[in-house]
Design an enzyme around this catalytic site. Structure first.
Site, PDB file in Angstrom:
ATOM      1  N   ASN A  73       0.807  -1.219   0.000  1.00 32.86           N
ATOM      2  CA  ASN A  73       0.000   0.000   0.000  1.00 32.86           C
ATOM      3  C   ASN A  73       0.841   1.270   0.000  1.00 32.86           C
ATOM      4  OD1 ASN A  73      -1.407  -2.151   2.135  1.00 32.86           O
ATOM      5  ND2 ASN A  73      -2.718  -1.450   0.464  1.00 32.86           N
ATOM      6  N   ILE A 100       1.149   6.925   0.245  1.00 35.37           N
ATOM      7  CA  ILE A 100       0.476   5.919   1.061  1.00 35.37           C
ATOM      8  C   ILE A 100      -0.976   5.785   0.632  1.00 35.37           C
ATOM      9  CG2 ILE A 100      -0.106   5.227   3.418  1.00 35.37           C
ATOM     10  CD1 ILE A 100       2.035   7.429   4.257  1.00 35.37           C
ATOM     11  N   CYS A 101      -1.439   4.551   0.493  1.00 38.99           N
ATOM     12  CA  CYS A 101      -2.848   4.332   0.194  1.00 38.99           C
ATOM     13  C   CYS A 101      -3.559   3.982   1.488  1.00 38.99           C
ATOM     14  CB  CYS A 101      -2.999   3.198  -0.803  1.00 38.99           C
ATOM     15  SG  CYS A 101      -4.711   2.785  -1.106  1.00 38.99           S
ATOM     16  N   LEU A 102      -4.244   4.960   2.039  1.00 33.88           N
ATOM     17  CA  LEU A 102      -4.908   4.739   3.324  1.00 33.88           C
ATOM     18  C   LEU A 102      -6.180   5.588   3.308  1.00 33.88           C
ATOM     19  CD1 LEU A 102      -4.534   3.370   6.094  1.00 33.88           C
ATOM     20  CD2 LEU A 102      -3.337   5.405   6.866  1.00 33.88           C
ATOM     21  N   LEU A 138      -1.456  -0.011  -3.908  1.00 34.37           N
ATOM     22  CA  LEU A 138      -0.981   1.209  -4.538  1.00 34.37           C
ATOM     23  C   LEU A 138       0.239   0.831  -5.393  1.00 34.37           C
ATOM     24  CD1 LEU A 138      -1.540   4.209  -4.697  1.00 34.37           C
ATOM     25  CD2 LEU A 138       0.183   4.554  -2.953  1.00 34.37           C
TER      26      LEU A 138
END
Lengths: 452, 150
Positions: free
Chosen positions: B79, B86-88, B121
């Protein structure tokens, strides 16, 4: 020797009331008692090494009964013929003496005891030797049901533990009394502070702000407990608490809070508040030193007798009030409900978005409260979820969501903070309007009048 | 930075006074909206023992919009891409103005402990993670040793 001295020093130098010092654990007296236990054991031919080696397979030492009424007892496991287990490594002389003693005891027992009790004892004994059978290295252990137990009476031992428990009881009584008197103080200080710190609307000489500062600092210093997650909210030792209390007193002094008081009574109350905290500290210190004394005396007991009471006795009486009580916790709870809660603290009324006081307070359908300005900003961006719980309530809110009683309360208890928030809001509004005017110009629209 | 909002001042204060275990965030002296962050890799994860550096910026609209955060230390994670982005969800669509720097950094630390290859990601990393988790974890451990321990 060293600890006995230190203990006496602490008791006499720590400003404990005289009746406390006399209720403290009688360390010296208990030490003498240990000597008597030692002599008694020697007279029976049981020396320390022998007891140390034999504990488990041959001897067993336990506390029988309940905390209120118990007696410590030393029992010897013997086989059917009344002899000791074979293979146990003591010299012949000692073995002969012990066997002689056992024979004597057995005769006494047979004469004096009713048969019912005996059966019960033997029933229990077979169980206990079952458990210990795998610890024993001997291959030729007699069958469990052929062994039985004989109790060796130790009078000084009984005296030692009864003295110790009765001292714990008087300590407990003392502590309950001290706690009660501190609680009475807390309530009376609380009532008086409530009178001098009522908001200005009701009391022209209100000491609301200085008292709020006192309590804010008090909470922030977290004297008797940690309030930080990283320290897992644990109770402080008396030494730590003493340091923290000093930090708190210095800070009050440094900020000159006493000089800000308008009511003459406030100064006296502040002194009483400090004195009350010192008292809590003294009780804690007294409790701690007595716990140490108990631990030390038990350790000494074990060293001299090898009976192994230090690990088992504290467990046996662990439900005792004096040891189990969470005195600091109880008193701090009373303090926070009866004194600290009298004055609302700002931290409890902050908007979670802008961190200013929630003026005007908007209560959403999910009952979360925000200041009206932050709510309007959310609505402008069409954010529909409550920032706290994500319920779809933001766009449904309107003027009717303003909480009038909370608004009145905040204006009454936080007049300065309300005015500050007002000023910040006004500045922000002006900036926003200026931005719209300027953006209008840049887009080449009608210049318009910039005067508002 | 004369007009730093009270909210940011308070958050910064609390971050230094009551730091979160394993997380460190310090603002730049010349720009109080820009933070140097380091996060300790959670124990029992392939990032254990590593200290990961990140940059965090609070935009003008904060807290109405989320902080901008990026990993500076190279990290092998489904991610997080090679640029450190960052994929959050809480950093994007699920941002709430009641969240704070400390809560967001905790979420990132939790993400290190629980990689989610189903919402990738870094596509190549996520692919590896799904195909051969064991090797992927070993690679992550390798990267941690090379880039996050010094």
């Amino acid at each position: 020797m060293k600890f006995a001295h230190e203990f006496m020093e602490t008791l006499s130098s720590s400003a404990f009331p005289p009746e406390w010092a006399s209720s403290a654990i009688q360390y010296k007296q208990l030490k003498k008692c240990i000597k008597r236990v030692q002599k008694e054991l020697q007279a029976l031919g049981l020396d320390v090494d022998m007891l140390k080696d034999g504990r488990g397979p041959v001897f067993e030492y336990m506390f029988d009964g309940t905390v209120q009424s118990f007696h410590p007892k030393l029992v010897v496991k013997v086989d059917e013929s009344g002899g000791l287990q074979v293979g146990w490594g003591i010299d012949e002389e000692a073995r002969r003496r012990l066997e002689e003693l056992l024979r004597k005891l057995r005769r006494q027992k047979e004469m004096g005891e009713r048969s019912g009790e005996q059966e019960e004892r033997e029933g229990r004994s077979s169980m206990s030797s079952d458990e210990s059978s795998d610890e024993s290295v001997e291959g030729d252990i007699p069958h469990p049901h052929t062994t039985s137990e004989i109790e060796i009476p130790l009078f000084a031992d009984v005296e030692f533990f009864h003295t110790l428990t009765s001292e714990l009881e008087s300590l407990d009584e003392l502590q309950t009394k001290a706690k009660g008197s501190i609680e009475t103080d807390i309530i009376s200080i609380g009532d008086s502070v409530a009178r001098v710190a009522t908001p200005k609307t009701f009391n022209s000489r209100s000491d609301l702000y200085p008292w709020r500062e006192v309590f804010r600092l008090y909470l922030e210093t977290s004297i008797f407990f940690s309030t930080q997650e990283i320290e897992s909210y644990k109770e402080r030792t008396p030494e730590e608490a003493e340091k923290k209390l000093q930090v708190f007193e210095n800070e009050i002094e440094r900020l000159g809070i006493a000089k800000q008081f308008k009511c003459s009574n406030s100064k006296v109350l502040l002194e009483q508040f400090m004195g009350m905290n010192q008292m809590v500290l003294r009780v804690l210190r007294f409790q701690a030193i007595n716990k140490v004394a108990m631990r030390k005396i038990l350790k000494k007991f074990d060293k001299r007798t090898a009976l192994g009471a230090a690990p088992t006795f504290p467990l046996f009486i662990s439900t005792h009030n004096f040891l189990a009580s969470q005195l600091a916790r109880a008193l701090c709870f009373t303090m926070s409900t009866r004194i600290l809660s009298i004055i609302p603290q700002l931290d409890d009324y902050l908007c979670p978005i802008c961190q200013y006081i929630t003026i005007k307070p908007v209560r959403l359908a999910c009952s979360h409260v925000f200041c009206v300005r932050c709510l309007v900003k959310l609505q402008r961006e069409y954010k529909s979820n409550c920032p706290m719980c994500r319920n779809d309530v933001v766009l449904k809110a309107d003027a009717s969501n303003i909480d009038p009683s909370l608004l009145r309360f905040l204006k009454c208890y936080f007049p300065k903070e309300c005015r500050e928030k007002q000023r910040v809001n006004e500045r922000e509004v002006v900036r926003e309007q200026w931005m719209t005017v300027r953006e209008g110009k840049e887009e080449g629209a009608e210049p318009g009048c910039a005067v508002m | 930075m004369a007009n730093l909002p009270k909210r940011i001042i308070k958050e910064t204060q609390r971050l230094t006074e009551e730091p979160v275990p394993g997380i460190n965030a310090v603002p730049h002296e010349d720009n109080l909206r820009y933070f140097d962050v380091s996060i300790h890799g959670p124990s029992q994860s392939p990032y254990e023992g590593g200290i990961f550096r990140l940059e965090l910026f609070l935009p003008e609209d904060y807290p109405m919009c989320p902080p901008k955060i990026r990993f500076l230390t190279k990290i092998y994670h489904p991610n997080i891409d090679r640029l450190g982005r960052i994929c959050l969800d809480v950093l994007k669509s699920n941002w709430s103005p009641a969240l704070q720097i400390r809560t967001i950094l905790l979420s990132i630390q939790a993400l290190l402990g629980a990689p989610n290859p189903d919402d990738p990601l870094a596509n190549d990393v996520a692919q590896k993670w799904k195909e051969d988790e064991k090797t992927a974890i070993e690679t992550a451990r390798q990267w941690t040793r090379t880039h996050a321990m010094s």
